[in-house]
Design a protein around this motif. Sequence first.
Motif, PDB file in Angstrom:
ATOM      1  N   VAL A 106       8.449 -15.979  -2.841  1.00 12.96           N
ATOM      2  CA  VAL A 106       9.405 -14.925  -2.478  1.00 12.96           C
ATOM      3  C   VAL A 106       9.848 -14.115  -3.700  1.00 12.96           C
ATOM      4  N   ASN A 107       9.646 -14.677  -4.889  1.00 11.01           N
ATOM      5  CA  ASN A 107      10.107 -13.973  -6.091  1.00 11.01           C
ATOM      6  C   ASN A 107       9.080 -12.999  -6.645  1.00 11.01           C
ATOM      7  N   GLU A 108       7.853 -13.074  -6.146  1.00 13.64           N
ATOM      8  CA  GLU A 108       6.824 -12.207  -6.713  1.00 13.64           C
ATOM      9  C   GLU A 108       6.943 -10.800  -6.144  1.00 13.64           C
ATOM     10  N   TYR A 109       6.829  -9.823  -7.051  1.00 11.09           N
ATOM     11  CA  TYR A 109       6.878  -8.431  -6.613  1.00 11.09           C
ATOM     12  C   TYR A 109       5.522  -8.025  -6.031  1.00 11.09           C
ATOM     13  N   ILE A 110       5.514  -7.573  -4.818  1.00 10.76           N
ATOM     14  CA  ILE A 110       4.285  -7.088  -4.194  1.00 10.76           C
ATOM     15  C   ILE A 110       4.516  -5.623  -3.819  1.00 10.76           C
ATOM     16  N   PRO A 111       3.772  -4.705  -4.411  1.00 12.15           N
ATOM     17  CA  PRO A 111       4.041  -3.286  -4.161  1.00 12.15           C
ATOM     18  C   PRO A 111       3.872  -2.910  -2.692  1.00 12.15           C
ATOM     19  N   GLY A 112       4.679  -1.962  -2.251  1.00 11.86           N
ATOM     20  CA  GLY A 112       4.602  -1.523  -0.858  1.00 11.86           C
ATOM     21  C   GLY A 112       3.921  -0.166  -0.752  1.00 11.86           C
ATOM     22  N   ALA A 113       3.447   0.166   0.439  1.00 10.43           N
ATOM     23  CA  ALA A 113       2.752   1.436   0.644  1.00 10.43           C
ATOM     24  C   ALA A 113       3.751   2.592   0.686  1.00 10.43           C
ATOM     25  N   VAL A 114       3.316   3.742   0.184  1.00 10.31           N
ATOM     26  CA  VAL A 114       4.131   4.954   0.295  1.00 10.31           C
ATOM     27  C   VAL A 114       3.361   5.962   1.157  1.00 10.31           C
ATOM     28  N   TYR A 115       4.048   7.012   1.538  1.00  8.26           N
ATOM     29  CA  TYR A 115       3.385   8.091   2.274  1.00  8.26           C
ATOM     30  C   TYR A 115       2.687   8.958   1.219  1.00  8.26           C
ATOM     31  N   CYS A 116       1.362   8.746   1.037  1.00  8.05           N
ATOM     32  CA  CYS A 116       0.662   9.421  -0.064  1.00  8.05           C
ATOM     33  C   CYS A 116       0.513  10.919   0.248  1.00  8.05           C
ATOM     34  N   ASP A 117       0.233  11.718  -0.810  1.00  6.30           N
ATOM     35  CA  ASP A 117       0.107  13.152  -0.529  1.00  6.30           C
ATOM     36  C   ASP A 117      -1.360  13.611  -0.517  1.00  6.30           C
ATOM     37  N   CYS A 118      -2.263  12.700  -0.120  1.00  2.00           N
ATOM     38  CA  CYS A 118      -3.665  13.093   0.023  1.00  2.00           C
ATOM     39  C   CYS A 118      -3.749  14.115   1.161  1.00  2.00           C
ATOM     40  N   LYS A 119      -4.559  15.159   0.941  1.00  2.00           N
ATOM     41  CA  LYS A 119      -4.625  16.204   1.961  1.00  2.00           C
ATOM     42  C   LYS A 119      -6.032  16.445   2.473  1.00  2.00           C
ATOM     43  N   ASP A 120      -6.908  16.840   1.520  1.00  2.00           N
ATOM     44  CA  ASP A 120      -8.216  17.295   1.969  1.00  2.00           C
ATOM     45  C   ASP A 120      -9.192  16.138   2.133  1.00  2.00           C
ATOM     46  N   PHE A 121      -9.970  16.238   3.174  1.00  2.00           N
ATOM     47  CA  PHE A 121     -10.960  15.208   3.419  1.00  2.00           C
ATOM     48  C   PHE A 121     -12.002  15.184   2.302  1.00  2.00           C
ATOM     49  N   GLN A 122     -12.298  14.014   1.801  1.00  2.00           N
ATOM     50  CA  GLN A 122     -13.445  13.842   0.901  1.00  2.00           C
ATOM     51  C   GLN A 122     -14.116  12.532   1.295  1.00  2.00           C
ATOM     52  N   LEU A 123     -15.263  12.294   0.709  1.00  2.00           N
ATOM     53  CA  LEU A 123     -16.043  11.142   1.132  1.00  2.00           C
ATOM     54  C   LEU A 123     -15.253   9.833   1.010  1.00  2.00           C
ATOM     55  N   MET A 124     -14.451   9.729  -0.017  1.00  2.00           N
ATOM     56  CA  MET A 124     -13.680   8.513  -0.235  1.00  2.00           C
ATOM     57  C   MET A 124     -12.188   8.833  -0.173  1.00  2.00           C
ATOM     58  N   SER A 125     -11.747   9.397   0.889  1.00  2.00           N
ATOM     59  CA  SER A 125     -10.334   9.753   1.026  1.00  2.00           C
ATOM     60  C   SER A 125      -9.447   8.530   0.839  1.00  2.00           C
ATOM     61  N   CYS A 126      -8.404   8.716   0.047  1.00  2.00           N
ATOM     62  CA  CYS A 126      -7.459   7.646  -0.280  1.00  2.00           C
ATOM     63  C   CYS A 126      -8.119   6.504  -1.060  1.00  2.00           C
TER      64      CYS A 126
END
Length: 315
Positions: free
Chosen positions: A86-106
Amino acid sequence: MNREYRILTTRISINSQRQFLLKHGKFVARWLTKDEIVREYQDLTILNEFREKFQYGFSIISEENEIDPFENLIQVQSNRYKFFDVNEYIPGAVYCDCKDFQLMSCRTYGCENWKRGVECTAACPMEYDCMNRPLQSTSNEAYLEVFKTKQYNWGVKSRIGFFRNHFIAEYKGMIKSNNDETVSSVYSMDLGKTTVVDASSFCNAMRFLNHSCLPNSYSSLRAVDGQWRLGIYALRDICSHEEITIDYGKNYAQNPEICYCQAPNCAGIIGGKKEFEIEPKKWREPFDEMTRFFERFFLRKALGNNSYLIRWSYH
Ligand SMILES: [Zn+2]
Ligand SMILES: [Zn+2]
Ligand SMILES: [Zn+2]
């Protein structure tokens, strides 16, 4: 067999010569060609014994498939928890600002989630084009096959191929503290700072991932919904029915095991010092002798015994 010397394993060198790892008494094992062994030991029987054992070359055999590899194991859909830090920091997801489609989006460092080792959520603005949710949304497990190998018991392969960096499957098991004395030294992989995922009894097909000194997959830790999860990804393009392998790394075990990967840079023991390192993405360009060598090497391995038997001639 009561000799002072024996052959431990074999590999094909870059110049297509078969080499044998020969151990003589207390001496350090050495890689020798057939001619060198004959010259030094005048002993062909040792090669014949070895040939029998390895007659299938890079073998993928199926006769013993009636044995269930999962016997006495419990297959799980998702990780089980014996411990959660419970003490370990695990990063959480954010609302990313990716916009345009590319082959490897996100899946580029432009994505705020990808950059921090976090999978996007279903709310990602890239919607169905988001490539950063494989642990949540991709299941290739139905395509995975556990098969019996001649030299090293079970292995895992897939009925579909994978492109480089694409997700193969999750390494699943029981999450334990890394201080837990029940942690298996063979079937555990690190997960976060204080935890491991132990696939020794709760597991999926990824438990059977073998080591290779020239692997075609790698593991990567991802944070998903506040939990660490371990994804296995393709290190290069992998063809269907090719065995999936990973590098267990240097810390693999206290008692070194012989490596049967047969790769040209094989260390002879799992986690040992390799003959050389190759960055797999370099194999493709330029299309040189080495690339052609590796294509033959892995294609043959994927096709299994028959293609190899014909060519087996100790060279
Ligand atoms: Zn993104
Ligand atoms: Zn996304
Ligand atoms: Zn090896």
